[in-house]
Design a protein around this motif. Structure first.
Motif, PDB file in Angstrom:
ATOM      1  N   TYR A   1     -43.407  -7.233 -17.768  1.00  0.00           N
ATOM      2  CA  TYR A   1     -42.932  -7.632 -19.099  1.00  0.00           C
ATOM      3  C   TYR A   1     -43.882  -7.130 -20.188  1.00  0.00           C
ATOM      4  CZ  TYR A   1     -39.226 -10.546 -17.170  1.00  0.00           C
ATOM      5  OH  TYR A   1     -38.101 -10.992 -16.529  1.00  0.00           O
ATOM      6  N   ASN A   2     -44.292  -5.891 -20.081  1.00  0.00           N
ATOM      7  CA  ASN A   2     -45.173  -5.222 -21.050  1.00  0.00           C
ATOM      8  C   ASN A   2     -46.570  -5.837 -21.138  1.00  0.00           C
ATOM      9  OD1 ASN A   2     -43.249  -3.259 -21.870  1.00  0.00           O
ATOM     10  ND2 ASN A   2     -42.230  -4.849 -23.077  1.00  0.00           N
ATOM     11  N   SER A   3     -46.952  -6.620 -20.144  1.00  0.00           N
ATOM     12  CA  SER A   3     -48.297  -7.187 -20.095  1.00  0.00           C
ATOM     13  C   SER A   3     -49.056  -6.532 -18.949  1.00  0.00           C
ATOM     14  CB  SER A   3     -48.232  -8.700 -19.858  1.00  0.00           C
ATOM     15  OG  SER A   3     -47.549  -9.331 -20.917  1.00  0.00           O
ATOM     16  N   PRO A   4     -50.355  -6.263 -19.145  1.00  0.00           N
ATOM     17  CA  PRO A   4     -51.131  -5.606 -18.088  1.00  0.00           C
ATOM     18  C   PRO A   4     -51.383  -6.533 -16.902  1.00  0.00           C
ATOM     19  CG  PRO A   4     -52.565  -6.207 -19.906  1.00  0.00           C
ATOM     20  CD  PRO A   4     -51.164  -6.532 -20.339  1.00  0.00           C
ATOM     21  N   VAL A   5     -51.502  -5.922 -15.724  1.00  0.00           N
ATOM     22  CA  VAL A   5     -51.726  -6.651 -14.482  1.00  0.00           C
ATOM     23  C   VAL A   5     -53.028  -6.174 -13.846  1.00  0.00           C
ATOM     24  CG1 VAL A   5     -50.840  -7.034 -12.134  1.00  0.00           C
ATOM     25  CG2 VAL A   5     -49.254  -6.974 -14.080  1.00  0.00           C
TER      26      VAL A   5
ATOM     27  N   ILE B   1     -58.669  -3.097 -11.885  1.00  0.00           N
ATOM     28  CA  ILE B   1     -57.828  -2.684 -13.000  1.00  0.00           C
ATOM     29  C   ILE B   1     -57.614  -1.190 -12.833  1.00  0.00           C
ATOM     30  CG2 ILE B   1     -57.630  -2.464 -15.490  1.00  0.00           C
ATOM     31  CD1 ILE B   1     -59.282  -5.032 -15.648  1.00  0.00           C
ATOM     32  N   GLY B   2     -56.347  -0.821 -12.593  1.00  0.00           N
ATOM     33  CA  GLY B   2     -56.066   0.561 -12.234  1.00  0.00           C
ATOM     34  C   GLY B   2     -56.741   0.849 -10.905  1.00  0.00           C
ATOM     35  N   SER B   3     -57.531   1.898 -10.849  1.00  0.00           N
ATOM     36  CA  SER B   3     -58.242   2.212  -9.607  1.00  0.00           C
ATOM     37  C   SER B   3     -59.692   1.732  -9.631  1.00  0.00           C
ATOM     38  CB  SER B   3     -58.195   3.720  -9.350  1.00  0.00           C
ATOM     39  OG  SER B   3     -58.760   4.405 -10.435  1.00  0.00           O
TER      40      SER B   3
ATOM     41  N   GLY C   1     -52.691   1.386  -9.806  1.00  0.00           N
ATOM     42  CA  GLY C   1     -52.153   0.585 -10.897  1.00  0.00           C
ATOM     43  C   GLY C   1     -50.996   1.214 -11.655  1.00  0.00           C
ATOM     44  N   LYS C   2     -50.610   2.440 -11.288  1.00  0.00           N
ATOM     45  CA  LYS C   2     -49.473   3.079 -11.964  1.00  0.00           C
ATOM     46  C   LYS C   2     -48.165   2.355 -11.622  1.00  0.00           C
ATOM     47  CE  LYS C   2     -51.453   7.682 -12.500  1.00  0.00           C
ATOM     48  NZ  LYS C   2     -52.801   7.436 -12.015  1.00  0.00           N
ATOM     49  N   ILE C   3     -48.083   1.842 -10.388  1.00  0.00           N
ATOM     50  CA  ILE C   3     -46.947   1.013  -9.976  1.00  0.00           C
ATOM     51  C   ILE C   3     -47.469  -0.412  -9.882  1.00  0.00           C
ATOM     52  CG2 ILE C   3     -45.257   0.524  -8.166  1.00  0.00           C
ATOM     53  CD1 ILE C   3     -45.501   3.504  -7.362  1.00  0.00           C
ATOM     54  N   GLY C   4     -46.800  -1.327 -10.548  1.00  0.00           N
ATOM     55  CA  GLY C   4     -47.213  -2.730 -10.515  1.00  0.00           C
ATOM     56  C   GLY C   4     -48.311  -3.075 -11.486  1.00  0.00           C
TER      57      GLY C   4
ATOM     58  N   VAL D   1     -49.804  -3.913  -2.619  1.00  0.00           N
ATOM     59  CA  VAL D   1     -49.860  -2.641  -1.883  1.00  0.00           C
ATOM     60  C   VAL D   1     -49.545  -1.474  -2.816  1.00  0.00           C
ATOM     61  CG1 VAL D   1     -48.738  -1.278  -0.075  1.00  0.00           C
ATOM     62  CG2 VAL D   1     -49.395  -3.640   0.373  1.00  0.00           C
ATOM     63  N   ALA D   2     -48.485  -1.606  -3.602  1.00  0.00           N
ATOM     64  CA  ALA D   2     -48.089  -0.530  -4.522  1.00  0.00           C
ATOM     65  C   ALA D   2     -49.165  -0.295  -5.582  1.00  0.00           C
ATOM     66  CB  ALA D   2     -46.757  -0.866  -5.181  1.00  0.00           C
ATOM     67  N   TYR D   3     -49.733  -1.359  -6.116  1.00  0.00           N
ATOM     68  CA  TYR D   3     -50.787  -1.264  -7.129  1.00  0.00           C
ATOM     69  C   TYR D   3     -51.980  -0.489  -6.565  1.00  0.00           C
ATOM     70  CZ  TYR D   3     -53.775  -2.942 -10.996  1.00  0.00           C
ATOM     71  OH  TYR D   3     -54.589  -3.028 -12.096  1.00  0.00           O
ATOM     72  N   ARG D   4     -52.436  -0.919  -5.383  1.00  0.00           N
ATOM     73  CA  ARG D   4     -53.611  -0.260  -4.778  1.00  0.00           C
ATOM     74  C   ARG D   4     -53.328   1.208  -4.477  1.00  0.00           C
ATOM     75  NH1 ARG D   4     -55.413  -5.174  -0.866  1.00  0.00           N
ATOM     76  NH2 ARG D   4     -56.953  -6.085  -2.273  1.00  0.00           N
ATOM     77  N   ALA D   5     -52.171   1.497  -3.903  1.00  0.00           N
ATOM     78  CA  ALA D   5     -51.830   2.869  -3.511  1.00  0.00           C
ATOM     79  C   ALA D   5     -51.698   3.789  -4.714  1.00  0.00           C
ATOM     80  CB  ALA D   5     -50.541   2.880  -2.694  1.00  0.00           C
ATOM     81  N   SER D   6     -51.257   3.249  -5.838  1.00  0.00           N
ATOM     82  CA  SER D   6     -51.008   4.079  -7.017  1.00  0.00           C
ATOM     83  C   SER D   6     -52.098   3.969  -8.073  1.00  0.00           C
ATOM     84  CB  SER D   6     -49.665   3.696  -7.643  1.00  0.00           C
ATOM     85  OG  SER D   6     -49.747   2.408  -8.246  1.00  0.00           O
TER      86      SER D   6
END
Length: 142
Positions: A32-36, A92-94, A25-28, A18-23
Motif C-alpha cells: 500500500y505504498n509503504s516501505p517494508v 532493508i532491500g539487500s 526487496g524489489k518484490i515485497g 522469501v521473495a523479499y530476500r531473493a529479490s
C-alpha cells in the motif's frame, strides 16, 4: 480489510519473506505504498531466529514499526520476542543491519502515531478492532 485466516496469513508472510530476500526487496518491499523491512528476532521460547515483514517509517537513523497485528487482541509474537531479546537484524532491500529495539513511549510516541497513520491508514482502522494500545518500536543501528 477482509478477514484472513491465520494459516493463510502465515503462508503469505513466508512467501513475502522469501521473495523479499531473493529479490533484495524489489518484490515485497512495499505494501500500500509503504516501505517494508524484514525484522529478524530471536524466539523467546525456542531461541530460533524468526523473520517477519513489517511496514516501517524512517525517522533520521531510526526505523519505526507498529506492533498492530492487524488489530488482534494480543501483541504479535515478534514484539514479545524483542522485549526479551532487543538485539535484532533489520533488512532493508539487500542491506542487513544489526540494531537494537526500543519501545517508544510518551511524547515521542504521541508525535510518531499521526505520521504512522498517514503512512498507512490501516493502523487507524485496526485501533477500532481492539482495546489494546499498539506498541511503537524503533530499531536503531548499532
Amino acid at each position: 480489510m477482509a478477514y484472513v485466516p491465520k494459516t493463510v496469513e502465515k503462508m503469505f508472510v513466508r512467501a513475502n519473506t522469501v521473495a523479499y530476500r531473493a529479490s533484495g526487496g524489489k518484490i515485497g518491499g512495499s505494501f500500500y505504498n509503504s516501505p517494508v523491512l524484514l525484522l529478524t528476532t530471536t524466539g523467546r521460547k525456542s531461541g530460533k531466529e524468526r523473520t517477519t515483514p513489517l511496514l516501517y517509517l524512517l525517522d533520521e537513523e531510526r526505523y519505526i514499526v507498529v506492533a498492530s497485528d492487524r488489530g488482534a487482541p494480543k501483541h504479535p509474537a515478534w514484539y514479545l520476542n524483542l522485549r526479551d531479546h532487543p538485539d535484532v537484524t533489520v533488512q532493508i532491500g539487500s542491506q542487513k543491519i544489526s540494531a537494537t529495539a526500543t519501545e517508544v513511549t510518551g511524547e515521542d510516541r504521541d508525535q510518531l502515531w499521526p505520521r504512522l497513520v498517514e503512512m498507512y491508514q490501516g493502523y487507524d482502522d485496526y485501533t477500532a478492532k481492539t482495546t489494546r494500545t499498539f506498541p511503537i518500536v524503533t530499531f536503531t543501528p548499532k
